[in-house]
Design an enzyme around this catalytic site. Structure first.
Site, short mmCIF file in Angstrom:
data_model
loop_
_atom_site.label_atom_id
_atom_site.label_comp_id
_atom_site.label_asym_id
_atom_site.label_seq_id
_atom_site.Cartn_x
_atom_site.Cartn_y
_atom_site.Cartn_z
N SER A 285 1.03 -1.28 -0.09
CA SER A 285 -0.16 0.14 -0.04
C SER A 285 0.85 1.28 0.13
CB SER A 285 -1.03 0.08 1.16
OG SER A 285 -0.08 -0.19 2.34
N HIS B 237 -5.32 -3.05 -3.14
CA HIS B 237 -4.91 -2.27 -4.11
C HIS B 237 -4.98 -2.84 -5.44
CE1 HIS B 237 -4.19 1.01 -1.26
NE2 HIS B 237 -3.74 -0.09 -0.51
N LYS C 248 -11.84 1.06 -2.13
CA LYS C 248 -10.60 1.71 -3.05
C LYS C 248 -10.88 1.71 -4.36
CE LYS C 248 -7.60 1.24 0.73
NZ LYS C 248 -7.07 0.21 1.70
#
Ligand SMILES: *Cc1c(COP(=O)(O)O)cnc(C)c1O
Length: 405
Positions: A178, A206, A238
């Site tokens: 990250s 991610h 995200k």
């Protein structure tokens, strides 16, 4: 207590590690309103630009009309709606797993998964740069906890080989780191884990939505099935642009988590309308793959141009493109100089990253225009020349490697 806390706060400040929140008064997007000022931001994880997309907002409003706002109870009591169920089916299908299970947040998912599967007498091995929630889950579980060097298969292998021949073994990694943006070598990690009878768990916060032919994430990218990668965790706040998290895997894994994962059992289910918005986002991901393609084009062209300008890139192929600064005060000064020029990029300092590796964590999204990325590069070059010229052309990007200190 009061005195002790004040001393700790003062120490934080002295170390240039004090954190402050910014007040945002607009929706997410390349430009956000911060304290009355419009800033061009490169710090959100809204990689596909879905967070403020009307399709998600409309789905959420419609589901609020039919299902209300609150879910009323935990999933195991009476809070598990048909919309949650549909979302779990979609996530299982997209990741190619038997089943998926929703959690209210990624942090809770990681605590819940690791602590439900392991206990005293078991072994957990984690990459040194793993997300805080994975480290906390490992510690909470009560299993013997070890960290191996970042992305170092030989170090992992020798630690696995030295383990006692009893108890369960779990290897835990971020699929995309990250704060660094680099990927874990999941294929090799899966082989090494299997050779030593350990299960592998990957946190794809991610990668999910960004990587893989259909946005299915790192497992899809490396074509790893649930045999090789038995525990796949992903987040929905995200790239997916809504909220929540999931774990995908075998029937046995999911049933075990429903029975034993305390952060799953003892919390209110996420609102059904959030699940509806997430479903709309997955529809968009499937029907409009151009966002993923555009994002990867932007990443490539940003790297080429930043490298030519001598900016201190790190080896990342993901939307996370950190610029390595080192010193905490210097990272803060660069971030402040950028903000003065209307560009928002957050400085990441210890304890989030190892001491001496403070950085600007810059993220690109499919919603950024070409001219916004031009402005980013121009502003970065101007600010680095003024504030930190010694960092330009310091070393080629491929030499930079941040590891455990
Ligand atoms: C953001 C993040 C989480 C936490 O997910 P939330 O849904 O925000 O709680 C977990 N792991 C990684 C690697 C993350 O980046």
């Amino acid at each position: 207590m009061e005195k002790n806390l004040q001393a700790r706060l003062a120490e934080r400040q002295r170390q240039s590690r004090y954190r402050q929140r910014r007040l945002i008064s607009s929706a997410q997007g390349p430009e956000i309103r911060v304290g009355g000022k419009l800033l061009l931001q490169f710090c959100s994880n809204d990689y596909l630009g879905h967070a403020a997309h009307p399709a998600l907002a409309e789905a959420m409003c419609a589901a609020t009309a039919s299902h209300g706002v609150g879910s009323g109870a935990s999933h195991l009591v009476c809070g598990h709606s048909d919309l949650h169920h549909q979302l779990e089916l979609r996530l299982a299908e997209l990741t190619g797993r038997d089943r998926a299970l929703l959690f209210s947040t990624g942090y809770m998912a990681n605590l819940g998964i690791i602590a439900a599967l392991l206990g005293r007498g078991d072994q957990v091995l984690e990459d040194r740069l793993n997300h805080a929630s994975l480290l906390d889950g490992g510690l909470l579980s009560g299993a013997r906890f070890q960290r191996f060097r970042h992305n170092d298969l030989a170090d992992l292998e020798s630690r696995l080989a030295a383990l006692p021949d009893k108890g369960e073994r779990l290897v835990v990694v971020d699929a995309v780191y990250s704060m660094d943006g680099d990927q874990a070598p999941l294929v090799e990690l899966a082989e090494t884990s299997a050779r030593h009878s350990a299960w592998l768990m990957a946190d794809d916060a991610h990668g999910f939505g960004v990587l893989g032919a259909h946005g299915g994430g790192s497992a899809q990218h490396f074509q790893l099935g649930q045999q090789e990668l038995p525990i796949l965790m992903g987040t929905l706040g995200k790239a997916v642009g809504s909220f929540g998290a999931f774990v995908a895997g075998s029937e046995t894994l999911i049933e075990s988590l429903i029975q034993f994962a305390r952060p799953y059992i003892y919390t209110t289910a996420m609102p059904a309308a959030v699940a509806a918005a997430t479903l709309a986002s997955l529809d968009l991901m499937a029907s409009e793959s151009w966002r993923r393609e555009r994002l990867h084009r932007l990443i490539q062209s940003f790297r080429e141009r930043a490298d030519a300008a001598g900016l201190p890139l790190m080896p990342s192929v993901s939307p996370i493109q950190p610029l390595l600064v080192g010193d905490e005060d210097l990272a803060m000064s660069i971030s402040a100089a950028l903000e003065e020029r209307g560009v928002l990029i957050s400085a990441i300092r210890p304890p989030t990253v190892p001491p001496g590796s403070s950085r600007l964590r810059l993220t690109l999204t499919a919603a950024h225009s070409d001219s916004q990325v031009d402005r980013l590069l121009d502003t970065l070059v101007e600010v680095f020349r003024r504030v930190a010229p010694e960092l330009l052309f310091r070393q080629s990007s491929s030499d930079v490697r941040v590891d455990d200190q």
